[in-house]
Design a protein around this motif. Sequence first.
Motif, PDB file in Angstrom:
ATOM      1  N   GLY B  26       0.882  -1.164  -0.068  1.00 24.78           N
ATOM      2  CA  GLY B  26       0.053  -0.079   0.303  1.00 24.78           C
ATOM      3  C   GLY B  26       0.781   1.284  -0.105  1.00 24.78           C
ATOM      4  N   ARG B  27       2.035   1.265   0.653  1.00 24.04           N
ATOM      5  CA  ARG B  27       2.901   2.396   0.781  1.00 24.04           C
ATOM      6  C   ARG B  27       3.514   2.572  -0.549  1.00 24.04           C
ATOM      7  NH1 ARG B  27       4.326   0.613   5.920  1.00 24.04           N
ATOM      8  NH2 ARG B  27       6.158  -0.519   5.067  1.00 24.04           N
ATOM      9  N   ALA B  28       3.683   1.448  -1.108  1.00 22.06           N
ATOM     10  CA  ALA B  28       4.596   1.694  -2.433  1.00 22.06           C
ATOM     11  C   ALA B  28       3.682   2.137  -3.656  1.00 22.06           C
ATOM     12  CB  ALA B  28       4.734   0.248  -2.950  1.00 22.06           C
ATOM     13  N   THR B  29       2.276   2.330  -3.474  1.00 22.51           N
ATOM     14  CA  THR B  29       1.155   2.705  -4.566  1.00 22.51           C
ATOM     15  C   THR B  29       1.401   4.279  -4.596  1.00 22.51           C
ATOM     16  OG1 THR B  29      -0.408   2.531  -3.188  1.00 22.51           O
ATOM     17  CG2 THR B  29       0.145   0.633  -4.314  1.00 22.51           C
ATOM     18  N   LEU B  30       0.899   4.712  -5.633  1.00 27.29           N
ATOM     19  CA  LEU B  30       0.845   6.164  -5.689  1.00 27.29           C
ATOM     20  C   LEU B  30      -0.549   6.360  -6.361  1.00 27.29           C
ATOM     21  CD1 LEU B  30       2.269   8.878  -5.246  1.00 27.29           C
ATOM     22  CD2 LEU B  30       2.982   8.966  -7.597  1.00 27.29           C
ATOM     23  N   PRO B  31      -1.613   6.352  -5.433  1.00 23.85           N
ATOM     24  CA  PRO B  31      -2.975   6.436  -5.924  1.00 23.85           C
ATOM     25  C   PRO B  31      -3.272   7.729  -6.627  1.00 23.85           C
ATOM     26  CG  PRO B  31      -2.920   6.686  -3.655  1.00 23.85           C
ATOM     27  CD  PRO B  31      -1.573   6.453  -3.942  1.00 23.85           C
ATOM     28  N   GLU B  32      -4.374   7.701  -7.664  1.00 27.32           N
ATOM     29  CA  GLU B  32      -4.531   9.007  -8.269  1.00 27.32           C
ATOM     30  C   GLU B  32      -5.479   9.900  -7.203  1.00 27.32           C
ATOM     31  OE1 GLU B  32      -6.941   7.772 -11.498  1.00 27.32           O
ATOM     32  OE2 GLU B  32      -5.293   7.117 -12.847  1.00 27.32           O
ATOM     33  N   PRO B  33      -5.612  11.022  -7.659  1.00 32.16           N
ATOM     34  CA  PRO B  33      -6.340  11.800  -6.596  1.00 32.16           C
ATOM     35  C   PRO B  33      -7.688  11.552  -6.740  1.00 32.16           C
ATOM     36  CG  PRO B  33      -4.926  13.178  -8.151  1.00 32.16           C
ATOM     37  CD  PRO B  33      -4.956  11.764  -8.627  1.00 32.16           C
ATOM     38  N   ALA B  34      -8.628  11.916  -5.857  1.00 34.53           N
ATOM     39  CA  ALA B  34      -9.903  11.618  -5.752  1.00 34.53           C
ATOM     40  C   ALA B  34     -10.863  12.295  -6.620  1.00 34.53           C
ATOM     41  CB  ALA B  34     -10.534  11.935  -4.487  1.00 34.53           C
ATOM     42  N   ALA B  35     -10.277  13.553  -7.113  1.00 39.26           N
ATOM     43  CA  ALA B  35     -11.011  14.155  -8.159  1.00 39.26           C
ATOM     44  C   ALA B  35     -10.924  13.362  -9.493  1.00 39.26           C
ATOM     45  CB  ALA B  35     -10.333  15.785  -8.441  1.00 39.26           C
TER      46      ALA B  35
END
Lengths: 163, 143
Positions: B26-35
């Motif tokens: 989970g720390r290694a992921t870079l999630p997209e912004p909620a927008a």
Amino acid sequence: MTDDEFEEFYAHSVKPLVGQVYLMTGDLHEAQDVVQEAFVRAWGRRGGLDRGAGPEAWVRTVAWRLAVSRWRRGRRAAEAWRRHSHAHTAEAPAPDPGTVALVDALRGLSDRQRRVAVLHYVCDLSVDQVAHETGISAGTVKTHLSRARAALAPRLQEEEHGV
Amino acid sequence: MSDLDDVHRDDEPLARALKRAADAAGRATLPEPAAVVAARGLRRRRRNLAAAAACAVCLLAGSGAALGLRLQQSGPVPPASVPTYGSPSPADGSGTPSYAPPPPSTATPSGSPTPSFPPPPPPPSPSPSLSVSLSVTPTTPHR
């Protein structure tokens, strides 16, 4: 669930969900992709996400189904390639060298055993909750958990002893 | 009960190790912004609505075309059997005869090939009286 609540829910749970789905699928990029897609679908029905087992369970189930669907599609494509072209006889790529031994052991489990183990040990769901989310009986969940534990315990001891 | 405790004691290191692996992923992921997720969700909903509207339009147009074809096909129907009398063109079978065919009666219409005068007398045949007289006359007296 309003837009602000959805954004808060997303910011709070996207990373844990990616981690859980990663342990279920064994592929980090795939897990990230299906979790994003599951959140996109969740936005469309954010009004009814609070029903049932909760929004996190909904997103996790949708992400898992997306991953299984993609995996089946990829397997069919690979079989078609093998059937129609004798040159493409390479097997699936080997696990990354940096992957920990536990994740390698998880990959050795069946899909169901892996999912049940992650739901029970990582998501802290009880046997009944796991049975409800996966749609299988509680006895089968216990059997899967026992087999997963038996397969993972040796790897766990190796990891603890630094082997 | 002790077995259950042992099981839970055995499970704790496994759960800890799995949670550690999940946290690392989970720390290694870079999630997209909620927008971005919301915008994708909005696009997806619009696409679904457009697809549903297109399906509805196709369904309505198809049923309308089928109904129109059915109404067009329900015009005058040709007779099941071709009439034998009075039809100007019985071969094509279109139209109805202008008058009813005459009933098969014994009265002969004018112009029919049947003669209206009595038939001529048959030719004379040998009369039976002559034969009788011939058979009677050869009587001669015997002396």
